[in-house]
Every structure is written in structure tokens, then in C-alpha cells.
Design an enzyme around this catalytic site. Structure first.
Site, PDB file in Angstrom:
ATOM      1  N   GLU A 166       0.782  -1.237   0.000  1.00 41.27           N
ATOM      2  CA  GLU A 166       0.000   0.000   0.000  1.00 41.27           C
ATOM      3  C   GLU A 166       0.819   1.296   0.000  1.00 41.27           C
ATOM      4  O   GLU A 166       0.840   2.036   0.992  1.00 41.27           O
ATOM      5  CB  GLU A 166      -0.970   0.006   1.179  1.00 41.27           C
ATOM      6  CG  GLU A 166      -1.988  -1.112   1.119  1.00 41.27           C
ATOM      7  CD  GLU A 166      -3.096  -0.968   2.159  1.00 41.27           C
ATOM      8  OE1 GLU A 166      -3.026  -0.054   3.008  1.00 41.27           O
ATOM      9  OE2 GLU A 166      -4.045  -1.762   2.122  1.00 41.27           O
ATOM     10  N   GLU A 356      -5.672  -8.527   0.496  1.00 43.11           N
ATOM     11  CA  GLU A 356      -6.328  -8.223   1.778  1.00 43.11           C
ATOM     12  C   GLU A 356      -7.780  -7.892   1.490  1.00 43.11           C
ATOM     13  O   GLU A 356      -8.088  -7.159   0.549  1.00 43.11           O
ATOM     14  CB  GLU A 356      -5.727  -6.985   2.466  1.00 43.11           C
ATOM     15  CG  GLU A 356      -4.400  -7.197   3.122  1.00 43.11           C
ATOM     16  CD  GLU A 356      -3.860  -5.917   3.800  1.00 43.11           C
ATOM     17  OE1 GLU A 356      -4.667  -5.057   4.217  1.00 43.11           O
ATOM     18  OE2 GLU A 356      -2.630  -5.805   3.895  1.00 43.11           O
TER      19      GLU A 356
HETATM   20  C1  FCB Z   1      -4.688  -2.017   5.324  1.00 47.61           C
HETATM   21  C2  FCB Z   1      -3.338  -2.415   5.874  1.00 47.61           C
HETATM   22  C3  FCB Z   1      -3.406  -3.489   6.932  1.00 47.61           C
HETATM   23  C4  FCB Z   1      -4.584  -3.322   7.841  1.00 47.61           C
HETATM   24  C5  FCB Z   1      -5.855  -3.108   7.051  1.00 47.61           C
HETATM   25  C6  FCB Z   1      -7.101  -2.972   7.891  1.00 47.61           C
HETATM   26  O1  FCB Z   1      -4.614  -0.720   4.853  1.00 47.61           O
HETATM   27  O2  FCB Z   1      -2.516  -2.904   4.841  1.00 47.61           O
HETATM   28  O3  FCB Z   1      -2.190  -3.483   7.620  1.00 47.61           O
HETATM   29  O4  FCB Z   1      -4.359  -2.330   8.745  1.00 47.61           O
HETATM   30  O5  FCB Z   1      -5.731  -1.995   6.236  1.00 47.61           O
END
Ligand code: FCB
Length: 450
Positions: A166, A356
Site C-alpha cells: 500500500e 487483503e
Molecule cells: C490495510 C493495511 C493493513 C490493515 C488493514 C485494515 O490498509 O494494509 O495493515 O491495517 O488496512
């Protein structure tokens, strides 16, 4: 009956990040990172909490891996803490840090779980921040040095590499909005951070290709999918600007498309770019990782930082206040497939992984010893339905990682936000799989039905 059907070779994983779960910050020769220092700043992190103990995965990794196996996940996405590998950021390598990640990977492999390592998930060694951090060009060389050590020392045990997690959050939350470490609010620094994060990714991939290692390497973006709040041309334009500044500014140079027009002026005004930088950034990658949580409508606002602001929504919200918007995941994945199709000379069809996806709710262990997190199951159902449809309709979506294996240190929110599919009692470190963990187990086993 509704059913989630995935291609047979679809990969199932679960994710964490070093600072959020490891703890043991003073052990094993680890140096200090920017989250250690940021969390000491009054008001920076909820209730002054920090990752000093977190989920204690540093000591409990074998138990956690047993849980991953029990639930049927085939892959574990973890991150390597830079301050464990090179405590001062550059220079001396810490053998104990390397030994830890070797133990972790070996145990995963022993249990038949593939290893997906993120080289940088936000725990920058403090000495590097003292030298200017991501806002200073020297970070690029430091990152290359660190990445080379990771490849050399762990390359035989890692099945998939992710350079950086990110870039958006690193550059903007850390250097523009000041809500993440290192806590700067400075547009020039933020724009420099954008370019240097992109450069760091590029030099790492370039170095990786020299090693001859065969595991795929890619990057994880959290592209935002701003949609215009209304059909008015100015809102449509605002949404385009938002996408350019929050998403394309990271993705496009890495895909060989250079900086998007709407962002170029901001970059050029702030950054001393050098000849060859864009070529360095544009290294062919083997896959794209996408983190997705929610989507927001955008409206034109001449008073806002870059001329746009986010608008209220009607959807139900998670405990983060983020709306549940599975449609955004579909828009996102389709758009990424489209814009990456002509990258690197039209190699096309780059594999995509959701690296994620998940949600926070106020989960508690009930009198029956269980966590009935029905809202999280609903969230997963909706987002997995999108993934199943897209994967079956031919989009090159290869896998899905749930965020997160465990409740953990949610950055500036401390321990208040529980994203885990496994509940953690922070007083005892007891792990309790939530109902959503059993739901995912069933989906993975081919029985995602209700
Ligand atoms: C993302 C991050 C991860 C976590 C989620 C909820 O932005 O990569 O570490 O905090 O959000």
C-alpha cells in the site's frame, strides 16, 4: 441455496503484518522502527497503545501456523520487519532476525502452507526516518540493500514476494495527513514519498531478477475506486482526479505508463526526478496484489487539498466506519485487469490476487466460548461472491487472502478494531477462531453455501 464456486486451483490465504502481530520489539536484536516512536507521541495512537507485545506471534508462530492449517488455508502472507533484518536501516545484518523468518517459513512449509512475504509493511527503521525517510531519495538505495538481503537469505524459502504494501498509505497517511508514522503533514514530502516508494519497488524488482530466483514477485496496491457522487461533470472530473492522485500515481509508473496527467504537476513541482527514474520503476512484475475494503463517492470541492472530497453514503458501516460496498471490489478488479492488460508491451493478463479483504466489528467471546461474528460472515459472502463470479468469468484472479488471521494492532486505532477471523484476548493471548473462520474453512473446502 446460494453457493460460492471457485476454480479448482484458486489460492486461499490469510494475511498479517509484522508490526501488527509480532510483538517482541526489544528481542532478537531488532532495531527501533517509526511505529515504536510514533506510538510514543501523545495522541498519535488510540490510548497510547503500541505493538510492543501485539499478538506475540514472534513466540507463538508455531501455534498460529497450526490454526492456519486447521482452517485449510494454503498460503500465509506475512511481512518481514526491516528493523529485525538490518536494525540500523543500512549496514550490519542481524542474523537473529533472519533466523526468525527462516524458522517461520520452515514451519509453514512443514505444514504444507506456502509462504508469501511482504518486504515492507510500514515498519521503517527509525534511523532511516531520521535521515528523511521516504521523503528523501537515499531511501531508495537503502531499500535495495535491504531487499537484496531478504532475497539472499530467505529466497530458498519464499514462494511469493511482495515488494511493498500500500504505497498510498505510506506516502499520504504518513507524510501528508500525518495520521500514520512518521506523522508528517507536508505536501512536498508526500509527493517525494510517492516517487521514492515507486522507485524502491522498481530497484527491488530489478535486483530480484539478478538473483535468478524463480518465485513470482509483485506489489500490493490499495487502489481507491472513487466514483462520482453525482452525474455532474465536475463531480465526474473530481472522481477522475481522485483516482489519478490516489491510485494511478502509484500503479501507472509501475505498469510502464508514467505518471498520470492530473498528478504530474504535483510530482514535478515537488520532486527532483532524475533521468531514467521512470524506466527503473517500470519493471515487469509477475502479479498484482489488491487490497480492498470499501469504496466512496467523491464530489468536487475547490477548498479541499486536491479539489475533491468524499461524500456521505447510505450503506451499512463496519466498526471502522467504512461502508460495506462489494460492488466496488468488482469495479476495482475489472478496472485493474483493463489498465494492466497493455502493460509491459502488452504481456497482458497479469495474475491478480486479492491480498487483503476483511472488516472490523466489535467481537466478543460469548458465554458459549464462541464468537458469532455474523456481520463479518455476511461481508465475506458478498465480497467472495464478486471474486467467484469474476474468476469463473475469465478474469485472471488467482487467489484471495483474508485480512486478518488475528485481531491485531490496527495502527492509529490501537487494539480497538478487531479485523481477525481469530479472536485474540490480549490479556492471555488466547486465540479463539470466530465463526467467520469456520465459514472460510467451508468455502475453501468447497462448501461455501447457505
Ligand atoms: C490495510 C493495511 C493493513 C490493515 C488493514 C485494515 O490498509 O494494509 O495493515 O491495517 O488496512
Amino acid at each position: 441455496m446460494q453457493r460460492l464456486v471457485f476454480p479448482k486451483d484458486f489460492e486461499w490465504g490469510v494475511a498479517t503484518a509484522s508490526y501488527q502481530v509480532e510483538g517482541a520489539v526489544d528481542e532478537g536484536g531488532r532495531g527501533e522502527c517509526i511505529w515504536d516512536t510514533f506510538s510514543r507521541k501523545p495522541g498519535a495512537v488510540y490510548a497510547g497503545e503500541n505493538g510492543a507485545v501485539a499478538c506475540d506471534q514472534y513466540h507463538r508462530y508455531a501455534d498460529d501456523i497450526a490454526l492456519i492449517k486447521e482452517l485449510g488455508f494454503g498460503s500465509y502472507r506475512f511481512s518481514i520487519a526491516w528493523p529485525r533484518i538490518i536494525p540500523a536501516g543500512t549496514g550490519k545484518v542481524n542474523r537473529e532476525g533472519i533466523a526468525y523468518y527462516r524458522r517461520l517459513c520452515e514451519e509453514l512449509r512443514r505444514q504444507g502452507i506456502s509462504t508469501c512475504a511482504t518486504i515492507y509493511h510500514w515498519d521503517l527503521p527509525q534511523p532511516l526516518e531520521d535521515a528523511g525517510g521516504w521523503a528523501d531519495r537515499s531511501i531508495v538505495g537503502a531499500f535495495e540493500e535491504y531487499a537484496r538481503v531478504c532475497f539472499g537469505e530467505l529466497g530458498d524459502l519464499v514462494d511469493r514476494w511482495i515488494t511493498i504494501n500500500e504505497p498510498l498509505c505510506i506516502a499520504y497517511l504518513g507524510y501528508l495527513h500525518g495520521v500514520h508514522a512518521p506523522g508528517h503533514r507536508d505536501r512536498k514530502k508526500a509527493m517525494n514519498a510517492v516517487h521514492h516508494v515507486n522507485m524502491a519497488h522498481g530497484v527491488a524488482v530489478k535486483a530480484y531478477r539478478e538473483t535468478g530466483l524463480a518465485a513470482p514477485i509483485g506489489i500490493v496496491w490499495n487502489p481507491t475506486t472513487p466514483r462520482p457522487a453525482t452525474a455532474r461533470p465536475q463531480d465526474r472530473k473530481a472522481a477522475d482526479t481522485a483516482r489519478a492522485l490516489e491510485t494511478e500515481v502509484f500503479m501507472f509508473p509501475c505498469l510502464g505508463k508514467g505518471y498520470p496527467k492530473a498528478a504530474l504537476e504535483h510530482i514535478e513541482n515537488a520532486v527532483a526526478m532524475e533521468k531514467g527514474d521512470l524506466e527503473t520503476i517500470a519493471q515487469p512484475i509477475d502479479f498484482i496484489g489488491v487490497n480492498y475494503y470499501s469504496e466512496s463517492p467523491v464530489a468536487f470541492d475547490e477548498k479541499a487539498e486536491f479539489g475533491f472530497r468524499f461524500e456521505p453514503l447510505w450503506q451499512g458501516k463496519t466498526d471502522m466506519g467504512w461502508p460495506v460496498t462489494p460492488g466496488g471490489l468488482e469495479r476495482q478488479l475489472r478496472w485493474i485487469a483493463e489498465v494492466s492488460a497493455d502493460a509491459f508491451g502488452g504481456a497482458g493478463d497479469i495474475p491478480i490476487y486479492v491480498t487483503e479483504n476483511g472488516c472490523a466489528y466489535r467481537d466478543e467471546v460469548g458465554a458459549d466460548g464462541r464468537v458469532h461474528d455474523v456481520e463479518r460472515i455476511e461481508y465475506f459472502k458478498q465480497h467472495l461472491a464478486v471474486c467467484a463470479d469474476l474468476a469463473r468469468s475469465g478474469l485472471n484472479l488467482r487467489g484471495y487472502y483474508a485480512w486478518s488471521l488475528l485481531d491485531n494492532f490496527e495502527w492509529a486505532y490501537g487494539y480497538t478494531k478487531r479485523f481477525g477471523i481469530i479472536h485474540v484476548d490480549y490479556r492471555t493471548q488466547k486465540r479463539t477462531p470466530k465463526d467467520s473462520a469456520y465459514f472460510l474453512r467451508d468455502v475453501i473446502a468447497g462448501f461455501g453455501e447457505w
